[in-house]
Design an enzyme around this catalytic site. Sequence first.
Site, PDB file in Angstrom:
ATOM      1  N   ILE A 157       0.833  -1.199   0.000  1.00  0.00           N
ATOM      2  CA  ILE A 157       0.000   0.000   0.000  1.00  0.00           C
ATOM      3  C   ILE A 157       0.871   1.254   0.000  1.00  0.00           C
ATOM      4  O   ILE A 157       0.623   2.199  -0.754  1.00  0.00           O
ATOM      5  CB  ILE A 157      -0.960  -0.007   1.198  1.00  0.00           C
ATOM      6  CG1 ILE A 157      -1.968  -1.159   1.076  1.00  0.00           C
ATOM      7  CG2 ILE A 157      -1.693   1.325   1.305  1.00  0.00           C
ATOM      8  CD1 ILE A 157      -2.859  -1.328   2.282  1.00  0.00           C
ATOM      9  N   ASP A 177      10.920   2.335   6.532  1.00  0.00           N
ATOM     10  CA  ASP A 177      10.447   0.977   6.805  1.00  0.00           C
ATOM     11  C   ASP A 177      11.651   0.094   7.074  1.00  0.00           C
ATOM     12  O   ASP A 177      12.363  -0.293   6.144  1.00  0.00           O
ATOM     13  CB  ASP A 177       9.643   0.429   5.624  1.00  0.00           C
ATOM     14  CG  ASP A 177       8.925  -0.869   5.967  1.00  0.00           C
ATOM     15  OD1 ASP A 177       9.416  -1.624   6.833  1.00  0.00           O
ATOM     16  OD2 ASP A 177       7.849  -1.122   5.380  1.00  0.00           O
ATOM     17  N   ALA A 233      -4.400   5.612   7.737  1.00  0.00           N
ATOM     18  CA  ALA A 233      -5.364   4.627   7.258  1.00  0.00           C
ATOM     19  C   ALA A 233      -4.830   3.224   7.523  1.00  0.00           C
ATOM     20  O   ALA A 233      -5.148   2.287   6.796  1.00  0.00           O
ATOM     21  CB  ALA A 233      -5.640   4.820   5.768  1.00  0.00           C
ATOM     22  N   ALA A 234      -4.018   3.102   8.582  1.00  0.00           N
ATOM     23  CA  ALA A 234      -3.396   1.817   8.910  1.00  0.00           C
ATOM     24  C   ALA A 234      -4.023   1.226  10.172  1.00  0.00           C
ATOM     25  O   ALA A 234      -4.939   0.410  10.095  1.00  0.00           O
ATOM     26  CB  ALA A 234      -1.887   1.985   9.061  1.00  0.00           C
ATOM     27  N   ARG A 235      -3.550   1.669  11.340  1.00  0.00           N
ATOM     28  CA  ARG A 235      -4.096   1.207  12.612  1.00  0.00           C
ATOM     29  C   ARG A 235      -4.090   2.364  13.605  1.00  0.00           C
ATOM     30  O   ARG A 235      -3.137   3.154  13.662  1.00  0.00           O
ATOM     31  CB  ARG A 235      -3.276   0.025  13.184  1.00  0.00           C
ATOM     32  CG  ARG A 235      -3.562  -1.304  12.508  1.00  0.00           C
ATOM     33  CD  ARG A 235      -4.981  -1.761  12.783  1.00  0.00           C
ATOM     34  NE  ARG A 235      -5.321  -3.035  12.175  1.00  0.00           N
ATOM     35  CZ  ARG A 235      -5.951  -3.185  11.005  1.00  0.00           C
ATOM     36  NH1 ARG A 235      -6.268  -2.105  10.305  1.00  0.00           N
ATOM     37  NH2 ARG A 235      -6.251  -4.375  10.550  1.00  0.00           N
ATOM     38  N   ASP A 259      -8.680   7.369   9.666  1.00  0.00           N
ATOM     39  CA  ASP A 259      -9.692   6.382   9.289  1.00  0.00           C
ATOM     40  C   ASP A 259      -9.743   5.242  10.292  1.00  0.00           C
ATOM     41  O   ASP A 259     -10.640   4.401  10.227  1.00  0.00           O
ATOM     42  CB  ASP A 259      -9.379   5.829   7.888  1.00  0.00           C
ATOM     43  CG  ASP A 259     -10.435   4.875   7.382  1.00  0.00           C
ATOM     44  OD1 ASP A 259     -11.616   5.280   7.313  1.00  0.00           O
ATOM     45  OD2 ASP A 259     -10.099   3.718   7.059  1.00  0.00           O
ATOM     46  N   GLU A 264     -12.109   0.822  18.406  1.00  0.00           N
ATOM     47  CA  GLU A 264     -13.142   0.988  17.386  1.00  0.00           C
ATOM     48  C   GLU A 264     -14.379   0.208  17.813  1.00  0.00           C
ATOM     49  O   GLU A 264     -14.254  -0.906  18.311  1.00  0.00           O
ATOM     50  CB  GLU A 264     -12.650   0.495  16.029  1.00  0.00           C
ATOM     51  CG  GLU A 264     -11.530   1.353  15.451  1.00  0.00           C
ATOM     52  CD  GLU A 264     -11.105   0.922  14.060  1.00  0.00           C
ATOM     53  OE1 GLU A 264     -11.609  -0.125  13.569  1.00  0.00           O
ATOM     54  OE2 GLU A 264     -10.271   1.602  13.450  1.00  0.00           O
ATOM     55  N   HIS A 283     -13.198   3.813   9.431  1.00  0.00           N
ATOM     56  CA  HIS A 283     -12.464   2.638   8.958  1.00  0.00           C
ATOM     57  C   HIS A 283     -13.028   2.120   7.635  1.00  0.00           C
ATOM     58  O   HIS A 283     -13.424   0.959   7.515  1.00  0.00           O
ATOM     59  CB  HIS A 283     -12.483   1.524  10.016  1.00  0.00           C
ATOM     60  CG  HIS A 283     -11.335   0.562   9.864  1.00  0.00           C
ATOM     61  ND1 HIS A 283     -10.785  -0.123  10.933  1.00  0.00           N
ATOM     62  CD2 HIS A 283     -10.625   0.157   8.772  1.00  0.00           C
ATOM     63  CE1 HIS A 283      -9.806  -0.905  10.499  1.00  0.00           C
ATOM     64  NE2 HIS A 283      -9.690  -0.745   9.191  1.00  0.00           N
TER      65      HIS A 283
END
Length: 342
Positions: A157, A177, A233-235, A259, A264, A283
């Site tokens: 992604i 990374d 938009a990951a965690r 997101d 959650e 999400h």
Amino acid sequence: MPETPTPWRPQVLATSALHPDAEALLGECCQLVLPAAPGDDALRQAAAGADALIVRAKLPDDIFDHAPALRACVRHGVGLDFIPVEAATRAGVPVANLPAANRQSVAEYVVAVAGLLARDLHRLAIDFQAQGWASRVRHPGFELAGRTLGVVGCGGIGRAVAQAMHCAFGMRVLGHDPHASDLPAIITPVPLAQLFAEADVITLHMPSTPETRGVVDAALLAGVKPGAVLINAARGDLIHEAALLQALDGGRLRAAALDVFEPEPLPSGHPFLGRPDLFLTPHIAGGSEESGRRMSMEAVEETLRILRGQAPLALVNATCWDGYLKRHDGGFLAAGPQATDA
């Protein structure tokens, strides 16, 4: 004449409904079961007779203690924090996920939100509805062209986002990374602090692990480039909530788009709610029409592969595979329907 034995129809438990096309494919040789009610207790009860489990919600840590017949556990998506993988391995249950199923949808979400934050469109739209035409002069934004993108987590992604933003806007791309190798030439690897200090748009694409939880903390945000925007938009647990709010209140960050959250769903009264400098979505970054069908179809296909004694395309806990084959030798589902498209 002796009676023909009834073919085995494995019971496949899904934590929530699948796409209708996937349910139809599964129904040709299996029985789909859904929990009778929300919550962990209903899921444990439903798992008691399940042969396979398709995961769309976080599982309780002890789920495999309640599923003695379970042969397969497939994540309807990418993130493995929904599954207690070590417990599955101890139970001899192969686990698979879908690394690429929602890649395009998440990448398009990030590109769209990056433009929205850069031009301050989220606040402008609210202001225009409330105050009218004069709002047009109160929300100057910046162009993405020639700016710097910071990608934290350079898997599929992250690379898709980097490629899209570089090709569309000519953005310089920094990446961080520690586990990625052979990065494409458009991504310049840098330390995390340098990425935050230089990037105008920062997007997170790391999994939730003990090493990454809370990685975006006060110290990191203290050095962020003034006026930068942050997208997650990951965690949700990658970001320290209080540190994010402090960076926004102090004007260090221009805005953020979130997101994902921890926990959650986001509880009512949460300090994120009602803030104009936060663009919040529930999400849904990976939840386009296309990816919803694609994830369900691929999850069913992976489940059927395991039940037929075939290695899934993305086997997470490979150490249990040989034992799985020996334990169920001769007792696999017969070859049957295959999906014809994604």
